[in-house]
Design a protein around this motif. Structure first.
Motif: not given
Lengths: 582, 582
Positions: B120-128, B440-441
């Motif tokens: 739910q919270e980590l939607r984008s590769y930018k958040q990883l 999403l990558d």
């Protein structure tokens, strides 16, 4: 701390199931995340608040001499059977069987376990008094969990338990906890009241609720602004509003009141003040034999003034009613009054009914009540002249704002509150006697512990604090329990070396002073950045921009302030520090 | 803190059910108190240790960039059904139904819940990458809880979970946690090893256990003293002890060995080294149809040298065996070998049997094995000459001390350890794929998270630390996790003003330096007082007496020292401080 080192996740809209403002704001600010009905994940922003709440509680509990331990979440049912709570507790108690089919409970509180510890560990009066506490996960399987952390199923509670040799000592322990609770709520920075509360089925004479004041609170709190009287409305004493009964001035007058079944309608029809009317409520009590069959039913007529409301808690303490009462059925009412509800009164009763008049009603003259005949009331009714004196005169109504304070020191006001703490003198009957928890007194004789219990809803504090402290932009945390005390918001952190240097330095200097500061290094636009920290409710904000730095200044703004304070950069640390609550 | 402000309750004797030294000492020192099988109250002395352990873990986890949150104890079963763990987990998973008959679990770990948060919270590769952790109560319904906190049912665990965009990044997150764990165990002051561990059914190639070294440990740890090779014995690679197979030198000789069914007995009877014998173990694998009925059974003969033991974990990784194997039944053995166990061998097989030789066995010549005839063995057996080459040659034995290290850097040693931490690279298959947890990558395409999980048994640390650090007088805590770092023991605190003044002052000065000190004001006799603090395991003691004060000195003694250091009173604070681990 830098914002990138924690996890910030805000929402524009609250989910549809969030009914109250604290629930909405906690969801939007990313403090909690729903896992199931009444079960929440505490996300990093919410957990930071919890840890600050817990730290304050621990410091004050320790200062008050209470000793921390930790009792398990999963507790053997055997202990709960010793007190009968395993059987008596409703479905709120989550029961579970282990692989060997043995019964356990997920603890909603820990009286049984702490009493079990006490009966093993506290053997002599020399070891008393002793207060233990723990901060632990609790579960209550609420029928309808709602309002976020306000009525969740899994929650964190601080529960303390005192063990004393006698009642006088127990009341001293109670008082110590009462004062510790005041210190805790003072330090939270919340507006609260400690109010005398009902002691319920346990009896005893000491119980106070700690209520956080909020218009949205579920509880009505009665207090006297000119004295220290404060009580839950369930308990607050209502004095007679009429000092002495006046002599009759009117003759009895039976009056048609077709379809007017409420005091308001009757007063309006007759052109009389509502305070001239008397409201009739019919209760019943049942006596049962050993097999549980009803052998006798008594019908009670309770009278309160037309503008007053019956207080069922106080009513339930009257002799004859304290073993339990119910509202009478329509059939019972028609049988005893010859009339359906809406036109009842204490006059001309044909069948035996116990009449209880509220203190005010007992002093009324020339009043209006039902005629015990459909569509008729009687005016000019007077005790003694038209009907016998009531069987009982008692305080059975809720106080209303403007009533004289029972301490004679002024008039009462009413506000709403959210119960977040409770201190309770338990005595010996509920736990120590049934569990055989005794110590040896000076004569070597076993005596049951005098006990007290003291709870604070840790996670509930978050909801209550927000109900009390919010605005249209979000939460406004008090300094002491904010997830961060200060947010440093640099504009252009990633593109201006001057801004970055000034922000990093301010951050480091505030940290060195022990101030809990977050530096927003996420690279958000100013509007989104400010909105996040306002929603999350950080109480102090420092904005650093190229424009300000050119003038050698930064902007410091309190969360409740409408404009920023322009402060020389060199003085910013001292300025911020000066604004913080000690 | 003064001792009277906390709760000290020591026992002369441990309860009968305490089997191991840490359990006995924790009970005797009043650190834990049994509430039920595998369920303990943490008493004040034990809780103080837990809090110190937790604080160190939190500091290092935060330093490593992990973010703390808190997931519930009671978790909805739906999530656990998504991964299949609700069905697959054995009776160790405590399952519970709420008042609405919905299924829940009491969490043993939180992979499902954190993956639900991530999706739910980590939607984008930018958040990883992102690593979350919590410190929370866990429950595992062990069949036979024992050894106190070492194998309890309710316990506290720190569990962390990493989310990454690809495997390379996941292995970096893994490495960050590995290093954080090293920092944590270093700070605990415990002797430990990080050992490569089996990755079990999940596969993947990164898994390390953190083992606290103790003779009483359940696990065997293999390590090379002259290199950094270390592995759990389940995983440690055993090389062939014979570089090359020698040519046959002996003729086949069938020999009566009546009643000699073990390699040891046969070697003794024949006057040969045990290393000349080969041990035969018979396994079976079953192929099943869709209905689950067995359609084909294959019998396997596994051969290890007489002085070696079969390693079932490594065996379970062989092609043909990795879907699961069992030991063959007596009936299956007699059917395939025409002989009962004790006299089996790879020679003269009449029925199809898959033969797996350990690497060492495959290089043996002139060996002794069973003759597949009751009470007979055969000596002088040679591969190729007397029987076909084995179907498979593989590493299927446990290493033994003295084996060459698989890295070629020396020889292996074995010691015992207690597993207290585990870092594990999970990949995508176990949680993110079945739960549809994707981000999403760069191309806007959903990709499953690469995950890792990282646990430390908080309460288990106490037991492991004690197993490693104790003597006949009690526990010897490392400074960092001791319930108190220093015990000030005044002799005659209640009757000598000089002693009281000196003790109070020393206490206050140590507290002012941030040292966790307890002043024993209980008025116990010196012997009982010393015995208590030795049992509880406080690492530093200062004794203050009238006699010492007359000479202007106090006695400072480390818990492991056999004699005290006489130190001038004026230098006592500096002396104590100098002895503490930073």
């Amino acid at each position: 701390m830098k914002a990138s080192q924690t996890f910030i996740s805000t929402l524009k809209e609250a989910p549809a199931d969030a009914e109250i403002v604290s629930h909405k704001l906690m969801m939007r600010a990313g403090m909690i995340k729903r896992l199931g009905a009444g079960i929440y994940n505490y996300m990093p922003m919410g957990l930071r608040v919890i840890r600050k709440v817990e730290a304050i509680i621990r410091e004050e509990m320790n200062r008050a001499g209470a000793v921390e331990l930790l009792m398990p979440v999963v507790q053997p049912a055997e202990l709960w059977m010793e007190t009968g709570r395993f059987q008596a507790y409703g479905p709120e108690l989550l029961r579970v069987k282990d692989r060997h089919d043995r019964d356990f409970v997920i603890q909603p509180t820990s009286e049984e376990v702490i009493t079990d510890i006490a009966r093993q560990e506290l053997r002599s009066y020399k070891q008393l008094p002793r207060t233990f506490y723990h901060v632990q996960t609790k579960f209550r399987d609420e029928r309808r969990p709602r309002f976020g952390v306000m009525r969740g199923r899994e929650f964190t509670m601080k529960d303390a338990y005192s063990f004393d040799r006698d009642k006088a000592s127990a009341l001293k322990s109670y008082d110590t906890m009462y004062r510790a609770y005041c210190a805790i709520f003072d330090r939270f920075g919340l507006t609260y009241r400690a109010v005398a509360a009902d002691t319920g089925a346990i009896g005893g004479d000491a119980s106070h609720e700690f209520q956080v004041i909020a218009d949205t609170g579920e509880d009505a709190i009665v207090y006297c602004p000119t004295s220290d009287y404060a009580a839950n409305i369930e308990l607050a004493e209502a004095v007679s509003l009429i000092a002495e009964r006046a002599a009759p001035a009117q003759a009895l007058a039976k009056t048609p009141t077709p379809g007017k079944s409420t005091c308001e309608d009757v007063a309006a029809l007759l052109g009389l003040p509502l305070a001239n009317t008397v409201k009739s409520l019919v209760l019943a009590t049942d006596e049962k034999d050993e097999a549980g069959d009803i052998v006798k039913t008594t019908v009670w007529l309770l009278l309160v003034r037309g503008d007053h409301a019956l207080n069922e808690v106080k009513t339930g303490k009257l002799p004859g009613l304290k073993s339990g009462f119910r509202f009478a059925t329509i059939a019972e009412i028609e049988d005893h009054f010859g009339c359906k509800p809406g036109y009842l009164g204490p006059i001309g009763l044909k069948k035996p009914v116990k009449v209880v008049a509220d203190r005010t009603v007992a002093n009324m003259s020339d009043f209006v009540c039902g005629a015990n005949e459909p569509d008729f009331h009687i005016a000019g009714v007077n005790w003694g002249r038209d009907l016998p004196e009531p069987d009982f005169v008692a305080d059975i109504r809720n106080v209303v704002a403007g009533d004289p304070s029972p301490d004679g020191q002024g008039v009462l006001a009413i506000q709403r509150g959210i119960e977040v703490g409770h201190v309770f003198y338990l005595g010996t009957k509920k736990y120590s006697v049934p569990m055989g928890a005794t110590f040896l007194d000076e004569n070597g004789k076993p005596q049951p512990f005098e006990m007290g219990c003291y709870g604070i809803g840790v996670t509930r504090i978050l909801g209550a604090a927000i109900e009390q402290n919010h605005d249209e932009r979000g939460i406004v945390w008090p300094d002491a329990i904010a997830p961060f005390t200060v947010a440093v918001c640099p504009i252009g952190y990633d593109r201006s070396a001057e801004v970055k240097t000034a922000a990093d330095q301010l951050h480091d200097e505030l940290v060195a002073l022990g101030i809990d500061v977050v530096l927003d290094d996420r690279g958000e636009r100013p509007g989104a950045m400010f909105a996040d920290w306002e929603l999350i409710g950080v109480p102090h904000r420092v904005v650093i921009s190229d424009r300000g730095l050119k003038a050698g200044t930064v902007e410091v703004q309190g969360r409740r302030e409408t404009a920023a304070n322009t402060v020389p950069l060199a003085e910013a640390v001292a300025f911020v520090k000066g604004r913080l609550k000690a």
